[in-house]
Write a protein that holds these residues in place. Structure first.
Motif, mmCIF file in Angstrom:
data_model
loop_
_atom_site.group_PDB
_atom_site.id
_atom_site.type_symbol
_atom_site.label_atom_id
_atom_site.label_comp_id
_atom_site.label_asym_id
_atom_site.label_seq_id
_atom_site.Cartn_x
_atom_site.Cartn_y
_atom_site.Cartn_z
ATOM 1 N N ALA B 91 21.134 89.559 48.873
ATOM 2 C CA ALA B 91 22.396 90.075 48.331
ATOM 3 C C ALA B 91 23.520 89.872 49.338
ATOM 4 N N LEU B 92 23.247 90.208 50.605
ATOM 5 C CA LEU B 92 24.279 90.075 51.632
ATOM 6 C C LEU B 92 24.652 88.610 51.816
ATOM 7 N N GLY B 93 23.636 87.736 51.861
ATOM 8 C CA GLY B 93 23.891 86.300 52.017
ATOM 9 C C GLY B 93 24.779 85.780 50.896
ATOM 10 N N GLY B 94 24.508 86.216 49.675
ATOM 11 C CA GLY B 94 25.313 85.778 48.539
ATOM 12 C C GLY B 94 26.718 86.345 48.593
ATOM 13 N N LEU B 95 26.813 87.621 48.972
ATOM 14 C CA LEU B 95 28.128 88.284 48.970
ATOM 15 C C LEU B 95 29.058 87.758 50.054
ATOM 16 N N VAL B 96 28.508 87.246 51.153
ATOM 17 C CA VAL B 96 29.422 86.723 52.182
ATOM 18 C C VAL B 96 29.835 85.281 51.895
ATOM 19 N N THR B 97 29.087 84.566 51.044
ATOM 20 C CA THR B 97 29.519 83.187 50.777
ATOM 21 C C THR B 97 30.353 83.078 49.502
ATOM 22 N N ALA B 98 30.120 83.986 48.549
ATOM 23 C CA ALA B 98 30.833 83.867 47.267
ATOM 24 C C ALA B 98 32.361 83.921 47.410
ATOM 25 N N PRO B 99 32.922 84.843 48.230
ATOM 26 C CA PRO B 99 34.391 84.880 48.302
ATOM 27 C C PRO B 99 34.993 83.604 48.890
ATOM 28 N N LEU B 100 34.173 82.806 49.618
ATOM 29 C CA LEU B 100 34.710 81.602 50.245
ATOM 30 C C LEU B 100 35.168 80.591 49.200
ATOM 31 N N VAL B 101 34.478 80.547 48.063
ATOM 32 C CA VAL B 101 34.817 79.516 47.084
ATOM 33 C C VAL B 101 35.433 80.076 45.807
#
Lengths: 287, 257
Positions: B91-101
């Motif tokens: 969840a954390l891995g997904g949440l930190v990359t999603a806002p980038l794109v």
């Protein structure tokens, strides 16, 4: 203690990134109303029961008015063409940087990153001065005798392509550079020793090996470009249809929050595929 | 051929920036007609209360949100790199990359809807203004800060931390005496990146700002939508000069090492 380290960012991003999507989803199925905020209450108490009315009207509205469909398609087209141009320009640049001697390589890399640190808004704005009827580009072309009438460049789709390529070029170059610089030079030499011409070596060795960089760079340009608002607002014309602008206008001009939310949800669905692709490439790169 | 394209590419990246700087010293209001060297737009800029007020708000917002983002980003990077597998990791891995794109219009709209819903439900955050912009900027800043800190943390030598721990140092002490100094360059880059991104954002801020607070990019955006403005050129030149000096100084230091 150990738990808190992960819990704090998880809670923050959960509350301010994930939950907003649920709210967005909820409001996209609520009924617009002339109220503050402009939609009917999300939940209602009636006879001791908490009820939630779902209303697909906003999505039906999106499907029935061709403006929305055209805007999505036009955004995808503009993003795809810009991505392709950025790839054609960015690939040779990344290749040249990866092949440059170490000292110069760092300088060139810094030159790629530097614009990223200066204001994006101001860099897009700079193009207005360059592209307008009595702007620098037209003046130079007139002076050279290439044209005898100023070209209409500003407020066209062409200017939007230019703006997107210009803004996102570093996002294309950096992942390309990352894969190209990791490439084993011996492979190229082996191909050359075995008699492959440079073009053949490029097509059969370099290009296939750099595919992760090509895909990652393309997605990093394509995804934000689809939802771009500032570039079409500053450089595009009245005929430039982009879904980011449609969403903006639904929200700020029409004040129709539920329809704006539905536009956003459909955009997320459209982008789900490229985002998944990007995540998969990045996960592969990590392992 | 390769050289020509590369040169062309760099010219393409830098010509617009250069033109902004040159025309900021132009006497004429018609930004593209050169009529002599002048610094009058800088003088007018320094008397423009609307721009100065917005700049002050932006600097406050950027400082606060960059600090929050660096702290949260460091914690996220620490959890992702050092904690191995734990329950919230995917969840954390997904949440930190999603806002980038994620496109900015979506982040902006969804956050605004959250703020309005929270305001109605629990009365916080009351209204919209500096606080809501700080929260919004800290959120996407965290994603970028995590990436920067993560990259550095991977290359950090773990043996030092292990040694300190074996010698009986408290985990907090290990963190503050060994890990944090090792991360310092990345923390500075992360802070500066989050600061720059905050200072640059017009879309998300427009959604979450409410009528009360206008950031500098919002004011610039409303000015340049009406056409070119020499004052904005002067402002751009000042910002570009500041950033260039900072980045050049930073890279000069890293080269000398």
């Amino acid at each position: 203690m150990r738990r808190l380290v992960a819990a704090l960012p998880l809670m923050w991003l959960g509350l301010f990134f994930l939950v907003p999507f649920l709210v967005l989803l909820r409001i996209s199925v609520s009924e617009p109303a002339i109220a503050q905020p402009p939609y009917l209450p999300l939940f209602e108490w009636a006879d001791g029961l908490l009820t939630m009315t779902l209303n697909l009207g906003n999505y039906i509205f999106l499907a029935e008015d061709p403006l929305y469909l055209f805007s999505y398609l036009s955004s995808l087209k503009i993003a795809a063409v810009s991505t392709l141009i950025a790839l054609l320009l960015g690939y040779p640049m990344a290749y040249a940087i990866a092949r440059a001697p170490t000292g110069r390589r760092n300088l060139l890399l810094m030159l790629v990153i530097l614009p990223f640190w200066t204001s994006f808004l101001l860099r897009v704005y700079a193009w207005i001065g360059l592209l307008k009827a009595n702007g620098l580009v037209n003046n130079v072309l007139l002076w050279l005798g290439v044209i005898d009438q100023p070209l209409v460049i500003l407020q066209t789709d062409f200017a939007v392509y230019l703006g997107i390529v210009y803004t996102y070029l570093p996002f294309m170059i950096l992942p390309l550079y990352a894969t190209l610089s990791k490439m084993d030079g011996d492979l190229l030499e082996a191909a050359a020793d075995l008699g492959a011409r440079p073009a053949v070596t490029f097509l059969t060795v370099t290009l296939p090996l750099s595919m992760p960089g090509v895909l990652a760079g393309s997605m990093l340009v394509f995804i934000p470009a689809v939802g771009e608002y500032v570039i079409p607002a500053l450089l595009g014309g009245p005929g430039t249809l982009m879904i980011g602008s449609v969403l903006w206008n639904e929200f700020f001009l029409n004040r129709d929050w539920p329809v704006a939310a539905a536009v956003a949800i459909v955009m997320v669905l459209v982008l789900a595929l490229p985002i998944t692709l990007l995540r998969r490439i990045q996960a592969q790169e990590e392992s | 051929m390769l050289r020509a394209i590369t040169l062309l590419g760099f010219a393409f990246l830098y010509a617009p920036i250069l033109s902004l700087v040159i025309y900021s010293f132009n006497e004429s209001r018609l930004v593209t007609v050169w009529s002599g060297f002048s610094t009058r737009w800088y003088a007018e800029l320094l008397q423009d209360d609307q721009i100065l007020g917005a700049a002050w708000i932006s600097i406050k917002v950027a400082t606060l949100s960059a600090t929050l983002a660096t702290v949260l980003g460091t914690l996220a990077a620490l959890a992702l790199i050092r904690h191995g597998r734990f329950r919230g990791r995917p969840a954390l891995g997904g949440l930190v990359t999603a806002p980038l794109v994620m496109p900015e219009v979506i982040i902006g709209l969804s956050l605004l809807l959250l703020f309005v819903a929270m305001d109605n439900l629990i009365g916080w955050p009351a209204g919209r203004g500096v606080l809501t912009i700080v929260i919004a900027h800290a959120t996407f800043g965290t994603a970028f800060a995590t990436v920067v800190v993560q990259a550095r943390m991977v290359s950090l030598d773990r043996a030092l931390e292990d040694a300190a721990q074996d010698l009986g140092a408290h985990p907090l002490r290990v963190f503050f005496d060994i890990t944090l100094p090792g991360l310092a360059p990345a923390l500075i880059s992360a802070w500066l990146l989050a600061f720059t991104l905050s200072l640059d954002d017009v879309v998300i801020a427009s959604f979450v700002a409410g009528p009360g607070a206008s950031t500098l990019p919002m004011v610039i955006f409303s000015k340049v939508r009406l056409g070119v403005s020499p004052e904005v050129n002067a402002l751009a030149t000042l910002m570009i000069a500041t950033v260039s000096i900072l980045v050049l100084a930073a890279s000069f230091r890293s080269w000398r090492r």
